[in-house]
Design a protein around this motif. Structure first.
Motif, PDB file in Angstrom:
ATOM      1  N   ALA A   1       0.950   4.157  -2.725  1.00  0.00           N
ATOM      2  CA  ALA A   1       0.714   5.539  -2.314  1.00  0.00           C
ATOM      3  C   ALA A   1       1.858   6.448  -2.751  1.00  0.00           C
ATOM      4  O   ALA A   1       1.635   7.586  -3.188  1.00  0.00           O
ATOM      5  CB  ALA A   1       0.528   5.605  -0.800  1.00  0.00           C
TER       6      ALA A   1
ATOM      7  N   LEU B   1      -4.432   8.853   1.357  1.00  0.00           N
ATOM      8  CA  LEU B   1      -4.365   9.785   0.234  1.00  0.00           C
ATOM      9  C   LEU B   1      -5.578  10.710   0.211  1.00  0.00           C
ATOM     10  O   LEU B   1      -6.697  10.297   0.544  1.00  0.00           O
ATOM     11  CB  LEU B   1      -4.289   9.008  -1.084  1.00  0.00           C
ATOM     12  CG  LEU B   1      -3.091   8.060  -1.237  1.00  0.00           C
ATOM     13  CD1 LEU B   1      -3.227   7.243  -2.512  1.00  0.00           C
ATOM     14  CD2 LEU B   1      -1.784   8.833  -1.228  1.00  0.00           C
TER      15      LEU B   1
ATOM     16  N   GLY C   1      -5.640   4.584  -4.709  1.00  0.00           N
ATOM     17  CA  GLY C   1      -4.959   5.503  -5.618  1.00  0.00           C
ATOM     18  C   GLY C   1      -4.551   4.866  -6.927  1.00  0.00           C
ATOM     19  O   GLY C   1      -3.774   5.451  -7.689  1.00  0.00           O
TER      20      GLY C   1
ATOM     21  N   ARG D   1       0.828  -1.207   0.000  1.00  0.00           N
ATOM     22  CA  ARG D   1       0.000   0.000   0.000  1.00  0.00           C
ATOM     23  C   ARG D   1       0.862   1.256   0.000  1.00  0.00           C
ATOM     24  O   ARG D   1       0.542   2.251  -0.654  1.00  0.00           O
ATOM     25  CB  ARG D   1      -0.931  -0.003   1.217  1.00  0.00           C
ATOM     26  CG  ARG D   1      -2.034  -1.057   1.148  1.00  0.00           C
ATOM     27  CD  ARG D   1      -2.801  -1.112   2.459  1.00  0.00           C
ATOM     28  NE  ARG D   1      -3.802  -2.166   2.424  1.00  0.00           N
ATOM     29  CZ  ARG D   1      -5.081  -1.986   2.098  1.00  0.00           C
ATOM     30  NH1 ARG D   1      -5.502  -0.771   1.783  1.00  0.00           N
ATOM     31  NH2 ARG D   1      -5.927  -2.986   2.090  1.00  0.00           N
ATOM     32  N   GLU D   2       1.945   1.212   0.773  1.00  0.00           N
ATOM     33  CA  GLU D   2       2.831   2.377   0.838  1.00  0.00           C
ATOM     34  C   GLU D   2       3.542   2.613  -0.486  1.00  0.00           C
ATOM     35  O   GLU D   2       3.737   3.762  -0.903  1.00  0.00           O
ATOM     36  CB  GLU D   2       3.832   2.189   1.973  1.00  0.00           C
ATOM     37  CG  GLU D   2       3.188   2.265   3.358  1.00  0.00           C
ATOM     38  CD  GLU D   2       4.018   1.636   4.451  1.00  0.00           C
ATOM     39  OE1 GLU D   2       3.539   1.580   5.598  1.00  0.00           O
ATOM     40  OE2 GLU D   2       5.150   1.198   4.164  1.00  0.00           O
TER      41      GLU D   2
ATOM     42  N   THR E   1      -0.373   6.482   3.543  1.00  0.00           N
ATOM     43  CA  THR E   1      -1.362   5.763   2.733  1.00  0.00           C
ATOM     44  C   THR E   1      -2.738   6.426   2.757  1.00  0.00           C
ATOM     45  O   THR E   1      -3.626   6.020   2.004  1.00  0.00           O
ATOM     46  CB  THR E   1      -1.513   4.308   3.214  1.00  0.00           C
ATOM     47  OG1 THR E   1      -1.870   4.313   4.602  1.00  0.00           O
ATOM     48  CG2 THR E   1      -0.208   3.547   3.039  1.00  0.00           C
TER      49      THR E   1
END
Length: 374
Positions: free
Chosen positions: A75, A211, A106, A71-72, A209
């Motif tokens: 992101a 966003l 995202g 996820r990071e 994360t």
């Protein structure tokens, strides 16, 4: 509970104290705020016009979804993407029914690359290289761990890409890489301009994360990787290793013992039957029942297992710091109000020795029962 600042990660001094530098933050922060984003329906789309270029993220799924490291990385790509660049994620997976919302993460386009146990690393690298050649992304981002890191290095070698590994910070158009120096001793950091790089292998906590926008969330199924003939190499398949031989930081399932575990032999027998790595609290280690290398906590090892079963552990704050990144935590304790209960998804108020004997019997008889029924 407030997580400690990693003293080896980039940070700055603010009026509020020491804060880590994280992509997407403005003043630094003590931790990445997970799950704090507004609902996707309340966030605006990042792309206001059709994209003419892209940033590419390649990552493997984790149990039908994706973990925080992935996820990071996604992101980070979304935060680095320009107004005309889409965020494209290529995900090798055996099951297309993933439990994730691409737009909320995202992602503008999620491309699922079907793989099986017979798909070799070379064949997968060829398929990813083909997508790279078609998309020609300005930048590729991948989590620097396990299969993702291996795939990234294969792609970099095959395509002659300029790669930066162990990227701990992205700020002001530059990537900071942790330099471990000789024999693993930290000797400072190195930085490079993003304009000179083609591929980033990012470490944990490199970006927020939560966003402020959403992606388009399109999804595409790619053709399966073509088999690649091997010369002089025989594929012997995969052999499962013993969980007890895996480093605790890399373990998928951990059985941890605390002061409530008095029958250590029974505990190890259960861990072997469950295929779990063995961990322990500081009290159990100080008492001599477990080696120091198996201690979990602020003064021991920090783990991020998918499953963590705590046996007879009350949950001191130092121990909770060590398991803060575990996905599912379960606890067995005679005191249902012990601090470990606040971190656990499931708590059993039971004597540890009795439960271990019952669980061991259940594990041993269930496979035999299944075979008899079949």
């Amino acid at each position: 509970m407030t997580r400690r600042v990693d003293p080896r990660r980039p940070a700055l001094i603010t009026a509020q104290g020491l804060r880590r530098i994280i992509l997407g933050g403005t003043e630094g922060e003590r931790d990445v705020r997970l799950g704090a984003a507004a609902p996707a329906a309340e966030r605006r789309p990042r792309l206001a016009q059709p994209a003419s270029a892209c940033l590419l993220v390649v990552t493997h799924p984790d149990s039908g979804g994706i973990d925080e490291h992935a996820r990071e990385a996604i992101a980070a790509a979304a935060l680095l993407a320009r107004a005309d660049e889409a965020v494209v994620v290529v995900m090798p997976c055996a099951d297309a029914s993933l439990q994730l919302d691409p737009a909320a993460l995202g992602i503008d386009r999620l491309e699922l690359l079907p793989v099986t146990e017979a798909t070799t690393a070379d064949a997968l690298a060829d398929a990813v290289a083909e997508r790279w050649g078609t998309l020609r992304p300005r930048l590729v981002l991948m989590p620097d761990r396990g299969d993702d890191a291996d795939l990234g290095r294969r792609l970099a070698v095959a395509q002659g890409l300029a790669v930066a590994a162990s990227v701990v910070e992205i700020a002001e158009g530059r990537a900071r890489v942790r330099d471990h120096g000789a024999m693993g001793r930290a000797s400072g950091d190195a930085t490079a301009s993003l304009a000179d790089l083609d591929l980033l292998l990012v470490a944990r906590h490199v970006a927020r994360t939560d966003l402020p926008f959403v992606g388009r969330g399109e999804q595409l199924a790619l053709p399966a990787p073509a088999a690649r003939p091997t010369v002089g190499v025989q594929d012997l398949g995969r052999v499962s290793g013993k969980a007890q031989q895996v480093a605790l930081e890399e373990a998928d399932f951990i059985l941890a013992a605390g002061n409530g575990v008095t029958d250590v032999a029974l505990f190890h027998e259960l861990a072997q039957a469950l295929g779990a790595a063995v961990g322990a609290s500081r009290v159990a280690v100080d008492d001599g029942r477990f080696p120091r290398s198996q201690q979990i906590g602020a003064t021991g090892r920090t783990v991020q297992a998918r499953g963590y079963l705590a046996m007879g552990i009350s949950g001191a704050v130092q121990h909770l710091q060590g398991i803060r990144e575990c996905r599912h935590v379960m606890a067995v304790n005679t005191d249902p109000a012990a601090p470990i209960a606040q971190r656990s998804e499931l708590v059993l108020a039971e004597d540890v020795q009795n439960l271990m004997r019952a669980l061991l019997m259940l594990v041993r008889t269930t496979p035999a029962s299944a075979e008899t029924a079949s």
